[in-house]
Design a protein around this motif. Structure first.
Motif, mmCIF file in Angstrom:
data_model
loop_
_atom_site.group_PDB
_atom_site.id
_atom_site.type_symbol
_atom_site.label_atom_id
_atom_site.label_comp_id
_atom_site.label_asym_id
_atom_site.label_seq_id
_atom_site.Cartn_x
_atom_site.Cartn_y
_atom_site.Cartn_z
ATOM 1 N N LEU A 128 0.832 -1.215 0.000
ATOM 2 C CA LEU A 128 0.000 0.000 0.000
ATOM 3 C C LEU A 128 0.866 1.265 0.000
ATOM 4 N N LEU A 129 1.962 1.245 0.761
ATOM 5 C CA LEU A 129 2.833 2.430 0.836
ATOM 6 C C LEU A 129 3.444 2.744 -0.528
ATOM 7 N N VAL A 130 3.791 1.698 -1.290
ATOM 8 C CA VAL A 130 4.359 1.919 -2.628
ATOM 9 C C VAL A 130 3.262 2.347 -3.601
ATOM 10 N N LYS A 131 2.121 1.681 -3.543
ATOM 11 C CA LYS A 131 1.033 1.993 -4.478
ATOM 12 C C LYS A 131 0.441 3.386 -4.243
ATOM 13 N N SER A 132 0.495 3.851 -2.992
ATOM 14 C CA SER A 132 -0.085 5.163 -2.697
ATOM 15 C C SER A 132 0.946 6.284 -2.799
ATOM 16 N N MET A 173 -2.746 -7.352 -15.339
ATOM 17 C CA MET A 173 -2.988 -7.156 -13.900
ATOM 18 C C MET A 173 -2.641 -5.724 -13.508
ATOM 19 N N ARG A 174 -3.456 -4.788 -13.964
ATOM 20 C CA ARG A 174 -3.193 -3.365 -13.712
ATOM 21 C C ARG A 174 -3.162 -3.066 -12.209
ATOM 22 N N ILE A 175 -3.952 -3.823 -11.446
ATOM 23 C CA ILE A 175 -4.026 -3.575 -9.992
ATOM 24 C C ILE A 175 -2.674 -3.836 -9.312
ATOM 25 N N LEU A 176 -1.866 -4.722 -9.880
ATOM 26 C CA LEU A 176 -0.561 -5.032 -9.289
ATOM 27 C C LEU A 176 0.549 -4.147 -9.847
ATOM 28 N N THR A 177 0.373 -3.657 -11.068
ATOM 29 C CA THR A 177 1.461 -2.902 -11.695
ATOM 30 C C THR A 177 1.252 -1.381 -11.665
ATOM 31 N N GLY A 178 0.002 -0.930 -11.663
ATOM 32 C CA GLY A 178 -0.263 0.508 -11.732
ATOM 33 C C GLY A 178 -0.442 1.148 -10.364
ATOM 34 N N LYS A 179 -0.622 2.471 -10.385
ATOM 35 C CA LYS A 179 -0.894 3.195 -9.135
ATOM 36 C C LYS A 179 -2.337 2.977 -8.726
ATOM 37 N N TRP A 180 -2.610 3.088 -7.445
ATOM 38 C CA TRP A 180 -3.987 2.968 -6.969
ATOM 39 C C TRP A 180 -4.567 4.358 -6.734
ATOM 40 N N SER A 181 -5.868 4.445 -6.931
ATOM 41 C CA SER A 181 -6.536 5.729 -6.746
ATOM 42 C C SER A 181 -6.512 6.139 -5.265
ATOM 43 N N PHE A 182 -6.600 7.438 -5.016
ATOM 44 C CA PHE A 182 -6.474 7.927 -3.638
ATOM 45 C C PHE A 182 -7.562 7.380 -2.709
ATOM 46 N N TYR A 183 -8.775 7.187 -3.251
ATOM 47 C CA TYR A 183 -9.834 6.697 -2.357
ATOM 48 C C TYR A 183 -9.643 5.217 -2.020
ATOM 49 N N ILE A 184 -9.026 4.467 -2.937
ATOM 50 C CA ILE A 184 -8.713 3.061 -2.624
ATOM 51 C C ILE A 184 -7.613 3.029 -1.559
ATOM 52 N N PHE A 242 5.653 -7.232 11.649
ATOM 53 C CA PHE A 242 4.933 -6.253 10.808
ATOM 54 C C PHE A 242 5.939 -5.420 10.002
ATOM 55 N N LEU A 243 7.015 -4.970 10.691
ATOM 56 C CA LEU A 243 8.036 -4.161 10.008
ATOM 57 C C LEU A 243 8.734 -4.987 8.921
ATOM 58 N N GLY A 244 9.023 -6.257 9.221
ATOM 59 C CA GLY A 244 9.614 -7.143 8.210
ATOM 60 C C GLY A 244 8.680 -7.330 7.032
ATOM 61 N N GLY A 245 7.392 -7.450 7.313
ATOM 62 C CA GLY A 245 6.391 -7.592 6.255
ATOM 63 C C GLY A 245 6.339 -6.362 5.360
ATOM 64 N N ILE A 246 6.500 -5.181 5.947
ATOM 65 C CA ILE A 246 6.499 -3.940 5.152
ATOM 66 C C ILE A 246 7.637 -3.978 4.136
ATOM 67 N N PHE A 247 8.803 -4.447 4.586
ATOM 68 C CA PHE A 247 9.964 -4.538 3.681
ATOM 69 C C PHE A 247 9.637 -5.467 2.505
ATOM 70 N N ILE A 248 9.087 -6.630 2.803
ATOM 71 C CA ILE A 248 8.767 -7.611 1.750
ATOM 72 C C ILE A 248 7.689 -7.047 0.811
ATOM 73 N N GLY A 249 6.657 -6.440 1.385
ATOM 74 C CA GLY A 249 5.562 -5.887 0.584
ATOM 75 C C GLY A 249 6.025 -4.773 -0.341
ATOM 76 N N ALA A 250 6.888 -3.886 0.190
ATOM 77 C CA ALA A 250 7.393 -2.779 -0.629
ATOM 78 C C ALA A 250 8.296 -3.307 -1.737
ATOM 79 N N LEU A 251 9.088 -4.319 -1.406
ATOM 80 C CA LEU A 251 9.973 -4.940 -2.413
ATOM 81 C C LEU A 251 9.129 -5.545 -3.535
ATOM 82 N N ALA A 252 8.096 -6.286 -3.162
ATOM 83 C CA ALA A 252 7.239 -6.933 -4.161
ATOM 84 C C ALA A 252 6.512 -5.894 -5.014
ATOM 85 N N ALA A 253 5.944 -4.871 -4.357
ATOM 86 C CA ALA A 253 5.173 -3.858 -5.095
ATOM 87 C C ALA A 253 6.061 -3.078 -6.046
#
Lengths: 184, 169
Positions: free
Chosen positions: A21-25, B1-12, B69-80
């Motif tokens: 979410l942090l990257v996408k937002s 898969m635009r949801i995984l590759t593109g930006k998300w809208s502000f309300y999402i 949770f902090l470790g998960g943020i690292f993995i999630g940001a890497l993947a995104a």
């Protein structure tokens, strides 16, 4: 409530989602945060305002239905104000908060290591000065009162209603004022 | 898969952010901020330095839900960032000429900024995510912190920009 390994697994899963979410937002990028502070880019402000408006309403109803209970650390007026001012100066310099530092590192921005080092040193520094802090800044004012809850959401005396209203009105205003979006 | 590759809208993004905080409150029944996790990492870093100096065996970092949770943020940001093509190794935060100037700005702004951000957060009693969660629960302390930090950050950033001391990536 989750316990043990289930709690840890849920935390890692939610952390992965949060990093995504942090990257996408765009919250993970220094430039977009800086442009928000310079009032040049409304994307992050709109995200935060929408989160505020929808989140306050969501949490009000979840607490009303007794699905969740309030979990807030005690606040002190002077500690919050001075802390906010110091953090604000730091934010203008590095444009990052703890979770966005981790996300930036995950996205390959190795220079965020300096920010992480500064943050870890600050934790030790506060530990070092905790004695004088406890006898000064936290004594200047009594702990702030717990948030008041109204029985009905649409009650004009309900602070949640005002926050939701002001957030969405501000969001509409900003939608027409800020049109530019900056790329990383 | 635009949801995984593109930006998300502000309300999402906004809805997901508040939904995630509500879910954390429900699942963990605890304050959402990662303050304790950062304190744990700081203590671990200090102990590791001591153990390295004394040539002792280095133990693994503590793992509880906040550090997880902090470790998960690292993995999630890497993947995104990999999925959206934003993953880039960068050593400097500025794009200006002169390696000395770039290095100095990166170290000074990064280190001093990080120190001040965490100092303020420690004084106020929770991390930024915790303050945001507190604001959603209408905590007075969180509102005072968030309003003052955003106002000061905007003022200082504009002042620095006017003096050409601050710049974009």
């Amino acid at each position: 409530m989750l316990e043990g390994n289930y709690r840890l697994a849920a935390a890692i899963f939610l952390g992965i989602f949060c990093g995504f979410l942090l990257v996408k937002s765009d919250l993970a990028w220094r430039k977009t945060c800086l442009n928000m502070f310079l009032l040049k880019d409304g994307r992050l402000i709109k995200t935060l305002l929408f989160s505020l408006g929808s989140g306050v309403a969501l949490i009000y109803y979840l607490q009303y239905a007794e699905v969740i209970t309030p979990h807030v650390r005690p606040g002190f007026f002077w500690a919050s104000l001075i802390g906010g001012i110091i953090s604000g100066v730091g934010l203008a310099l590095c444009c990052r908060v703890p979770i966005t530092v981790i996300a930036a590192l995950g996205a390959g921005r190795l220079y965020a290591l300096w920010t992480l080092a500064g943050m870890l040193l600050a934790v030790s520094f506060v530990d070092l000065i905790s004695g004088p802090l406890s006898s000064s800044i936290y004594k200047w004012s009594t702990p702030l009162e717990a948030p008041q809850k109204a029985d009905y959401f649409l009650d004009p005396g309900n602070p949640a209603l005002w926050v939701v209203g002001v957030s969405f009105i501000s969001l509409l205003f900003i939608q027409f004022v800020f049109r530019g979006e900056s790329e990383e | 898969m635009r949801i995984l590759t593109g930006k998300w809208s502000f309300y999402i993004n906004g809805a997901f952010l508040s939904g995630m905080i509500a879910l954390c409150l429900y699942l963990f029944q605890d304050t959402v901020g990662m303050n304790d996790g950062m304190i744990m990492i700081s203590e671990y870093a200090g102990k590791t330095v001591e153990q390295t100096a004394e040539h002792k065996e280095i133990k693994l970092p503590p793992l509880d839900w906040q550090t997880g949770f902090l470790g998960g943020i690292f993995i999630g940001a890497l993947a995104a960032s990999l999925m959206s093509g934003n993953w880039k190794i960068r050593f400097f935060q500025e794009k200006e000429s002169g390696i000395v100037s770039r290095s100095l700005k990166t170290v000074l702004f990064g280190f001093a900024g990080g120190f001040l951000v965490m100092l303020g957060l420690q004084l106020a009693g929770d991390s930024f995510l915790g303050q945001w969660s507190g604001a959603l629960q209408l905590s007075g302390g969180s509102w005072i912190f968030l309003v003052s930090s955003f106002a000061v950050a905007c003022g200082v950033a504009i002042l620095l920009e006017q003096r050409n001391a601050s710049g974009g990536e």
